[in-house]
Design a protein around this motif. Structure first.
Motif, PDB file in Angstrom:
ATOM      1  N   LEU A 158       4.686   0.784   2.504  1.00 50.84           N
ATOM      2  CA  LEU A 158       4.418   2.149   2.055  1.00 50.84           C
ATOM      3  C   LEU A 158       2.949   2.355   1.704  1.00 50.84           C
ATOM      4  N   VAL A 159       2.332   1.369   1.091  1.00 49.80           N
ATOM      5  CA  VAL A 159       0.901   1.482   0.751  1.00 49.80           C
ATOM      6  C   VAL A 159       0.059   1.485   2.023  1.00 49.80           C
ATOM      7  N   ASP A 160       0.399   0.636   2.970  1.00 58.58           N
ATOM      8  CA  ASP A 160      -0.317   0.644   4.250  1.00 58.58           C
ATOM      9  C   ASP A 160      -0.222   2.008   4.923  1.00 58.58           C
ATOM     10  N   ALA A 161       0.958   2.615   4.869  1.00 55.98           N
ATOM     11  CA  ALA A 161       1.177   3.890   5.555  1.00 55.98           C
ATOM     12  C   ALA A 161       0.570   5.062   4.800  1.00 55.98           C
ATOM     13  N   GLY A 162       0.704   5.062   3.471  1.00 53.61           N
ATOM     14  CA  GLY A 162       0.277   6.210   2.686  1.00 53.61           C
ATOM     15  C   GLY A 162      -1.119   6.123   2.117  1.00 53.61           C
ATOM     16  N   THR A 180       3.888   1.584  -8.015  1.00 54.76           N
ATOM     17  CA  THR A 180       4.748   2.557  -7.343  1.00 54.76           C
ATOM     18  C   THR A 180       4.065   3.045  -6.074  1.00 54.76           C
ATOM     19  N   SER A 181       4.901   3.342  -5.080  1.00 53.43           N
ATOM     20  CA  SER A 181       4.392   3.765  -3.776  1.00 53.43           C
ATOM     21  C   SER A 181       5.398   4.720  -3.158  1.00 53.43           C
ATOM     22  N   ALA A 182       4.936   5.503  -2.188  1.00 52.83           N
ATOM     23  CA  ALA A 182       5.825   6.426  -1.491  1.00 52.83           C
ATOM     24  C   ALA A 182       5.173   6.859  -0.189  1.00 52.83           C
ATOM     25  N   ILE A 232      -2.035  12.074  -6.450  1.00 54.79           N
ATOM     26  CA  ILE A 232      -1.479  11.345  -5.313  1.00 54.79           C
ATOM     27  C   ILE A 232       0.003  11.675  -5.177  1.00 54.79           C
ATOM     28  N   ALA A 233       0.563  11.423  -3.989  1.00 52.60           N
ATOM     29  CA  ALA A 233       1.964  11.735  -3.715  1.00 52.60           C
ATOM     30  C   ALA A 233       2.842  10.507  -3.952  1.00 52.60           C
TER      31      ALA A 233
END
Length: 201
Positions: free
Chosen positions: A73-77, A35-37, A120-121
């Motif tokens: 999303l993982v790259d960004a967050g 999961t990612s966000a 984590i968010a």
């Protein structure tokens, strides 16, 4: 984005896992839901290529294809969670592994409720057997060349009905972890057995 992140029942069925023993949640090679966000967007994908790397601090590795929304999303967050689904979640696991999150909210489409992580968010998937909250250790050359992400586990949780005192003990057939082969074929984790050091069979 639907807000189903408050799921008290799901959160109440988890207990913390000592970080030095977090590797045991993955050591038997189960399928994971990643999961990612980031910035109001979220996603979930299935990944069989996830593994523990170290004890203290605990680290994991997972392959995330460059073309996916999860990768974006993982790259960004810089964060993701590894959720370990049950046999009863196999249909949803196949569904989120077969569709793109750019087309729809895969949580809603697969009927997966979520609840908030502690460190984590990123949402955690309700009903799973265990959860590892992870922060990426930046290795851009490795990620760029091999799609491989290395992360530190900053929190780990498990359903005590299936994992306690550092050991798995699956209560029934539907609450076993699963392993993916190909073409929609899975198998469930089998019966455990103990070997005494030095004992001959």
């Amino acid at each position: 984005m639907p807000d189903d992140s408050i799921n008290v029942g799901a959160a109440s069925r988890r207990v913390p896992v000592e970080l030095a023993k977090a590797y045991r949640l993955l050591n038997h090679g189960p399928v994971t839901l990643v999961t990612s966000a980031h910035a109001g967007r979220r996603n979930v994908m299935a990944a069989s290529w996830a593994m523990p790397l170290d004890f203290q601090p605990p680290k994991v590795a997972v392959v995330i294809d460059a073309s996916t929304l999860t990768r974006e999303l993982v790259d960004a967050g810089g964060e993701f969670a590894l959720n370990i689904p049950t046999r009863g979640q196999a249909t949803a696991t196949l569904a989120v592994g077969s569709r793109s999150g750019r087309e729809q909210d895969k949580f809603a489409a697969a009927g997966l409720a979520t609840f908030a992580a502690a460190e984590i968010a990123v949402p955690l998937v309700a009903g799973c057997l265990a959860w590892l909250e992870c922060r990426v250790i930046p290795e851009p050359a490795v990620a760029g060349r091999y799609d491989l992400f290395i992360a530190e586990v900053v929190a780990a949780w498990a359903d005590p009905a299936a994992f306690s005192e550092g050991r798995w003990h699956f209560p029934d057939a539907e609450c076993r972890s699963i392993h993916y082969l190909a073409g929609g074929a899975f198998f469930a984790t089998g019966e455990g057995f103990q070997v005494v050091p030095g004992e001959r069979e």
